[in-house]
Write a protein that holds these residues in place. Structure first.
Motif, PDB file in Angstrom:
ATOM      1  N   PHE A  41       0.832  -1.200   0.000  1.00 10.60           N
ATOM      2  CA  PHE A  41       0.000   0.000   0.000  1.00 10.60           C
ATOM      3  C   PHE A  41       0.871   1.255   0.000  1.00 10.60           C
ATOM      4  O   PHE A  41       0.474   2.293  -0.543  1.00 10.60           O
ATOM      5  N   GLN A  45       0.590   5.163  -1.766  1.00 10.83           N
ATOM      6  CA  GLN A  45       0.804   6.440  -1.074  1.00 10.83           C
ATOM      7  C   GLN A  45       1.938   7.230  -1.740  1.00 10.83           C
ATOM      8  O   GLN A  45       1.849   8.438  -1.911  1.00 10.83           O
ATOM      9  N   THR A 128       7.402  -6.316   9.329  1.00  2.11           N
ATOM     10  CA  THR A 128       6.331  -5.488   9.913  1.00  2.11           C
ATOM     11  C   THR A 128       5.425  -6.340  10.797  1.00  2.11           C
ATOM     12  O   THR A 128       5.076  -5.942  11.916  1.00  2.11           O
ATOM     13  N   ALA A 149      -7.949  -4.501   8.513  1.00  2.00           N
ATOM     14  CA  ALA A 149      -7.450  -4.731   7.138  1.00  2.00           C
ATOM     15  C   ALA A 149      -6.859  -6.147   7.079  1.00  2.00           C
ATOM     16  O   ALA A 149      -5.741  -6.369   6.608  1.00  2.00           O
ATOM     17  N   GLY A 152      -5.292  -8.163   3.905  1.00  2.00           N
ATOM     18  CA  GLY A 152      -4.228  -7.558   3.103  1.00  2.00           C
ATOM     19  C   GLY A 152      -2.889  -8.245   3.326  1.00  2.00           C
ATOM     20  O   GLY A 152      -2.793  -9.255   4.031  1.00  2.00           O
ATOM     21  N   GLY A 153      -1.863  -7.692   2.722  1.00  2.40           N
ATOM     22  CA  GLY A 153      -0.529  -8.293   2.810  1.00  2.40           C
ATOM     23  C   GLY A 153      -0.051  -8.416   4.240  1.00  2.40           C
ATOM     24  O   GLY A 153       0.208  -9.514   4.746  1.00  2.40           O
ATOM     25  N   VAL A 154       0.079  -7.286   4.936  1.00  2.00           N
ATOM     26  CA  VAL A 154       0.564  -7.325   6.322  1.00  2.00           C
ATOM     27  C   VAL A 154      -0.449  -8.041   7.209  1.00  2.00           C
ATOM     28  O   VAL A 154      -0.081  -8.861   8.062  1.00  2.00           O
ATOM     29  N   GLY A 175     -13.377  -4.684   5.001  1.00  2.00           N
ATOM     30  CA  GLY A 175     -14.209  -3.581   4.533  1.00  2.00           C
ATOM     31  C   GLY A 175     -15.444  -4.023   3.774  1.00  2.00           C
ATOM     32  O   GLY A 175     -16.382  -3.259   3.622  1.00  2.00           O
ATOM     33  N   LYS A 179     -15.422 -10.555   1.917  1.00  2.00           N
ATOM     34  CA  LYS A 179     -14.118 -11.032   2.411  1.00  2.00           C
ATOM     35  C   LYS A 179     -14.247 -11.839   3.706  1.00  2.00           C
ATOM     36  O   LYS A 179     -13.294 -12.512   4.100  1.00  2.00           O
ATOM     37  N   ARG A 194     -15.790  -4.167   9.283  1.00  2.00           N
ATOM     38  CA  ARG A 194     -15.099  -3.112  10.029  1.00  2.00           C
ATOM     39  C   ARG A 194     -16.069  -2.046  10.536  1.00  2.00           C
ATOM     40  O   ARG A 194     -15.841  -1.427  11.570  1.00  2.00           O
ATOM     41  N   TYR A 238       0.017   1.572  12.871  1.00  2.00           N
ATOM     42  CA  TYR A 238       1.121   1.474  11.892  1.00  2.00           C
ATOM     43  C   TYR A 238       0.710   1.859  10.482  1.00  2.00           C
ATOM     44  O   TYR A 238       1.420   1.553   9.521  1.00  2.00           O
ATOM     45  N   LEU A 241      -4.733   4.034   6.484  1.00  2.00           N
ATOM     46  CA  LEU A 241      -5.462   3.695   5.258  1.00  2.00           C
ATOM     47  C   LEU A 241      -6.692   4.574   5.050  1.00  2.00           C
ATOM     48  O   LEU A 241      -7.026   4.948   3.934  1.00  2.00           O
ATOM     49  N   TYR A 264       4.520   1.560  15.268  1.00  2.00           N
ATOM     50  CA  TYR A 264       5.559   0.796  14.574  1.00  2.00           C
ATOM     51  C   TYR A 264       5.822   1.430  13.215  1.00  2.00           C
ATOM     52  O   TYR A 264       4.878   1.722  12.468  1.00  2.00           O
ATOM     53  N   ILE A 266       8.594   0.605   9.984  1.00  2.00           N
ATOM     54  CA  ILE A 266       9.733  -0.163   9.456  1.00  2.00           C
ATOM     55  C   ILE A 266      10.832   0.782   8.980  1.00  2.00           C
ATOM     56  O   ILE A 266      12.021   0.465   9.072  1.00  2.00           O
ATOM     57  N   THR A 318      -8.534  -6.096  -3.432  1.00  2.00           N
ATOM     58  CA  THR A 318      -7.701  -7.297  -3.471  1.00  2.00           C
ATOM     59  C   THR A 318      -7.595  -7.913  -2.072  1.00  2.00           C
ATOM     60  O   THR A 318      -7.927  -7.287  -1.076  1.00  2.00           O
TER      61      THR A 318
END
Ligand SMILES: NC(=O)c1ccc[n+]([C@@H]2O[C@H](COP(=O)([O-])OP(=O)(O)OC[C@H]3O[C@@H](n4cnc5c(N)ncnc54)[C@H](OP(=O)(O)O)[C@@H]3O)[C@@H](O)[C@H]2O)c1
Length: 327
Positions: A41, A45, A128, A149, A152-154, A175, A179, A194, A238, A241, A264, A266, A318
């Motif tokens: 993400f 940004q 992360t 979220a 998602g990836g994280v 969201g 999902k 959410r 962290y 969004l 947090y 990274i 996604t």
């Protein structure tokens, strides 16, 4: 070499396929021929301008925080890495959407048989996930976790890491109702919507709430997260969004209700504790290669589709990890 970059901030249409000289590694660096680049993400940004206007020497910025590929050249003073090694690297200064990229050896580790498409989604995501859970939230076995979220990836990586660390229950929020059906596949006890997670989560925990909330969303979700904490619970911040204006934390509320808020980053870790970041990357690659941590099959898209993929990703459409292929 070619790279996908932009010289003005904006929507996915600002991406251009640009030519650049292949760089040579300086001391402590390696040159990686990129096989796959992870989509994060943060690159949305970056493209939008949330990290400032493009300032590359040729006027372009090339985004991309994580790659996997093969070492093509090694700079002075680099030990333990050699030309031809299959590696994954975290790129604090971006540049991963390119056929070649310079990486700091400190953030580059051999992938030990992990497929390149899987390894490319590790260097930003897993440190992360470890950092938010172990360093910021101080997770211990038997605790309960809520991840916003969640698909998602994280989010999905953090769910697997929390399970491996012995979390008693792992919940998530998403969201869109579609999902929620991914809960079992991603290893969640349950996924909630959410928009109204508070009461449902308290019901699911017999009113106790959770020990840890991982929050990259912000705004209303962040405020409500403090209301679902068990005694001595921690909310880890962290991301942003939702791009909601933040609110001022009421220290009195934290004190009077045994709550903590932690953060947090990274990027900050890469500057102030690079060894920890390198260790986390090595640990993640080893745990994934050994099967201790289950790895999901990422969605692989040709890098030529970068504009379309960014469009879908930005809309929150996604789930799981997406990586770009340079083959
Ligand atoms: N601080 C750090 O060091 C650090 C490091 C890595 C990532 N991050 C942050 O972690 C977050 C997740 O990053 P990621 O790369 O893994 O992305 P991601 O989670 O794969 O993608 C974003 C997901 O978040 C959800 N989402 C919630 N609100 C959204 C909104 N307003 N717009 C778009 N999506 C929204 C979407 O799913 P649903 O809406 O269905 O839930 C979407 O699938 C980002 O905020 C990122 O900046 C922070």
């Amino acid at each position: 070499m070619r790279a996908w970059g932009f010289k003005a901030n904006g929507g996915p249409e600002v991406f251009e396929w640009i030519e650049r000289p292949t760089p040579q590694p300086g001391p402590g660096q390696v040159l990686i021929e990129v096989g796959h680049a992870g989509l994060n993400f943060a690159e949305v940004q970056h493209r939008r301008g949330e990290f400032g206007a493009p300032d590359g020497a040729d006027g372009y910025d090339v985004p991309g925080l994580e790659v996997a590929g093969t070492i093509a050249a090694v700079g002075d003073g680099v030990g333990g890495l050699a030309v031809g090694d299959a590696v994954a690297a975290y790129l604090p200064s971006f540049g991963g959407y390119a056929e070649h990229v310079l990486a700091e050896a400190a953030f580059t580790r051999r992938t030990d048989g992990l497929p390149s498409a899987v390894a490319a989604g590790v260097p930003c995501v897993y440190p992360t996930a470890y950092g938010v859970l172990f360093d910021a939230a101080r997770l211990t076995a038997g605790e309960t976790v809520l991840i916003h979220a969640a698909t998602g990836g994280v989010g999905s990586a953090a769910a697997r890491v929390a399970r491996l660390a012995g979390a008693a229950a792992v919940f998530g929020t998403v969201g869109s109702p579609g999902k929620q059906a991914l809960a079992a596949e991603l290893g969640y006890d349950a996924l909630f919507r959410r928009e109204d997670f508070g009461d449902v989560l308290l019901d699911a925990t017999s009113g106790r709430g959770v020990d840890i909330v991982l929050d990259p969303v912000g705004g209303r979700v962040r405020r409500q997260s403090l209301d679902v904490l068990a005694p001595f619970g921690r909310v880890v911040v962290y991301g942003d969004l939702a791009r909601d204006p933040d609110w001022t934390v009421d220290a009195w509320d934290l004190w009077k209700h045994n709550k903590s808020l932690a953060g947090y980053s990274i990027r900050d870790l890469s500057r102030r504790d690079p060894a920890r970041l390198g260790d986390y990357l090595a640990r993640a690659l080893a745990e994934l290669a050994s099967g201790e941590l289950r790895h999901e099959r990422p969605t692989v898209a040709p890098v030529a589709d970068v504009r379309d993929v960014h469009r879908r990703f930005e809309g929150g459409d996604t789930s799981g990890k997406t990586v770009f292929s340079f083959a």
